[in-house]
Design a protein around this motif. Sequence first.
Motif, mmCIF file in Angstrom:
data_model
loop_
_atom_site.group_PDB
_atom_site.id
_atom_site.type_symbol
_atom_site.label_atom_id
_atom_site.label_comp_id
_atom_site.label_asym_id
_atom_site.label_seq_id
_atom_site.Cartn_x
_atom_site.Cartn_y
_atom_site.Cartn_z
ATOM 1 N N ALA A 254 0.831 -1.201 0.000
ATOM 2 C CA ALA A 254 0.000 0.000 0.000
ATOM 3 C C ALA A 254 0.868 1.256 0.000
ATOM 4 O O ALA A 254 0.613 2.216 -0.741
ATOM 5 N N HIS A 255 1.923 1.248 0.826
ATOM 6 C CA HIS A 255 2.821 2.406 0.919
ATOM 7 C C HIS A 255 3.496 2.676 -0.423
ATOM 8 O O HIS A 255 3.626 3.834 -0.851
ATOM 9 N N ASP A 256 3.922 1.616 -1.120
ATOM 10 C CA ASP A 256 4.583 1.769 -2.419
ATOM 11 C C ASP A 256 3.674 2.420 -3.457
ATOM 12 O O ASP A 256 4.157 3.014 -4.424
ATOM 13 N N ARG A 257 2.360 2.300 -3.272
ATOM 14 C CA ARG A 257 1.406 2.855 -4.232
ATOM 15 C C ARG A 257 0.738 4.133 -3.728
ATOM 16 O O ARG A 257 -0.235 4.592 -4.318
ATOM 17 N N ASN A 258 1.258 4.638 -2.620
ATOM 18 C CA ASN A 258 0.661 5.834 -2.012
ATOM 19 C C ASN A 258 -0.819 5.631 -1.715
ATOM 20 O O ASN A 258 -1.656 6.512 -1.939
ATOM 21 N N MET A 259 -1.130 4.452 -1.215
ATOM 22 C CA MET A 259 -2.500 4.110 -0.861
ATOM 23 C C MET A 259 -2.551 3.753 0.618
ATOM 24 O O MET A 259 -1.542 3.351 1.209
ATOM 25 N N SER A 260 -3.728 3.890 1.191
ATOM 26 C CA SER A 260 -3.911 3.394 2.552
ATOM 27 C C SER A 260 -4.072 1.874 2.484
ATOM 28 O O SER A 260 -4.351 1.309 1.411
ATOM 29 N N ILE A 261 -3.904 1.216 3.633
ATOM 30 C CA ILE A 261 -4.088 -0.236 3.672
ATOM 31 C C ILE A 261 -5.509 -0.593 3.238
ATOM 32 O O ILE A 261 -5.717 -1.558 2.478
ATOM 33 N N GLU A 262 -6.473 0.163 3.694
ATOM 34 C CA GLU A 262 -7.865 -0.096 3.335
ATOM 35 C C GLU A 262 -8.077 0.035 1.832
ATOM 36 O O GLU A 262 -8.758 -0.796 1.206
ATOM 37 N N GLU A 263 -7.498 1.054 1.217
ATOM 38 C CA GLU A 263 -7.649 1.252 -0.227
ATOM 39 C C GLU A 263 -7.013 0.114 -1.011
ATOM 40 O O GLU A 263 -7.571 -0.379 -1.996
ATOM 41 N N TYR A 264 -5.827 -0.315 -0.557
ATOM 42 C CA TYR A 264 -5.149 -1.392 -1.272
ATOM 43 C C TYR A 264 -5.926 -2.714 -1.142
ATOM 44 O O TYR A 264 -6.068 -3.462 -2.115
ATOM 45 N N LEU A 265 -6.438 -2.993 0.053
ATOM 46 C CA LEU A 265 -7.218 -4.223 0.239
ATOM 47 C C LEU A 265 -8.487 -4.209 -0.607
ATOM 48 O O LEU A 265 -8.895 -5.249 -1.146
#
Length: 417
Positions: A254-265
């Motif tokens: 998630a961090h690598d994509r500048n996303m929150s964990i919730e957004e990546y999931l």
Amino acid sequence: MNSASPTYSTLQELVVSDKIYKDKSVKMLSLILQMEHTKSYGSPGIFLITRPRGFGLSLVAKSVEKILERDRETICKIEDEGLLREIPQRHCIKLDFKKIKGADTKEFTHSLLNNLQEQFWLNHIETHLDTYATPKFYLSKLIDTLFKRYKEQLVIIIDNYDIPIANAMLMENSEMTLECVCIYLDMLNVLKTAVSQVKWVMLTGHIKFALANEFSEGLPFVQDLSNEKSLETLFGLTLNEIEESYHTQIEKFAHDRNMSIEEYLKAVDKCYGNFAFSDSLIKVLCPACIAHVLNNNGLLLPYSATANYPIVKKLLSNEFVDLSYLYDKDGQDPLFSNSIDITVEKKQLASLLIQLGFATRARVLLNTDEGYTTWRYRFEMPNLDMQATFLMLKNELPEDYLTKELDYSTKNSAEGN
């Protein structure tokens, strides 16, 4: 990154990791107890479980074998809540028909015989391959020999039970197809008559084929457990299981994509989730795809598109195929429970697509009228990965699509016709 790399070792690490395995072990033991205690009349209990590709059926079949035979490494890993004491130790014959193939009847029969011959070697049974003997004869001899050796009922596990029929369906000669299927069904018929030697049989595969026809008695009475509520999460991973067990990796992706964990999931779920295997509509994700994600630094690629779906590809090549009735239409029959014949006709194609994961139940409608209840369903494409795979089989996507991430920012719409 190699999106087409084999997943078996990584899938095993994922599915039977300490956290996931312990979470699933009680469900697995309950499944074994169910097969142990189901009453049978005149034949062993014969049970069928199907799932789409990538759901770890082979790993579960192997685990069932190890539990029954009390493999120390497996037994030490599971948390049984006392259930293991209720399961008798049993000797198993585990067959895997994944590599059964043949371009004609002779090659097909020889492939079956070689598979059975391997079991004689593994069990140190002296035998010589007689080209005039049938697969039915060799399976019967294998069961009889091991029953006499152990002097107690056996359990038989057949993984990829559907591969021989699927292979026969691809033969150009329809008479040859029927002949090969009948040879296979005659072999399976041994299981039906081995009631004194076999306690129960578990068949696992991807497609629910009809296992009896007018030319071969085969296995006319098979109990399909595929859609039972108790098994809805045994073969898949819920989003919570992924988050809890692989939190560190998910956080990094998630961090690598500048996303929150919730957004990546949510993106992972849109790409590989939304499968439902019971009327409770509990959603699970494909374990093989998650294994790929973890191995490929979180890349969300169309991993299922690298799999082989020759029957589906052949059927979809017909320009007159119309699937407009299947996707996003309320009021449909429980198509997922239908058996597939060697000639796929009418709505059997829809059943085949559901069983292989190209459609999943999205809504269950109950109608009760004067004490009579009917169930009606709505089916949809489960996720972006299966949608891309479907379009690839229809030759509507270029090959380089396999190297591009799925567009999880857009709405997941099914293109089913």
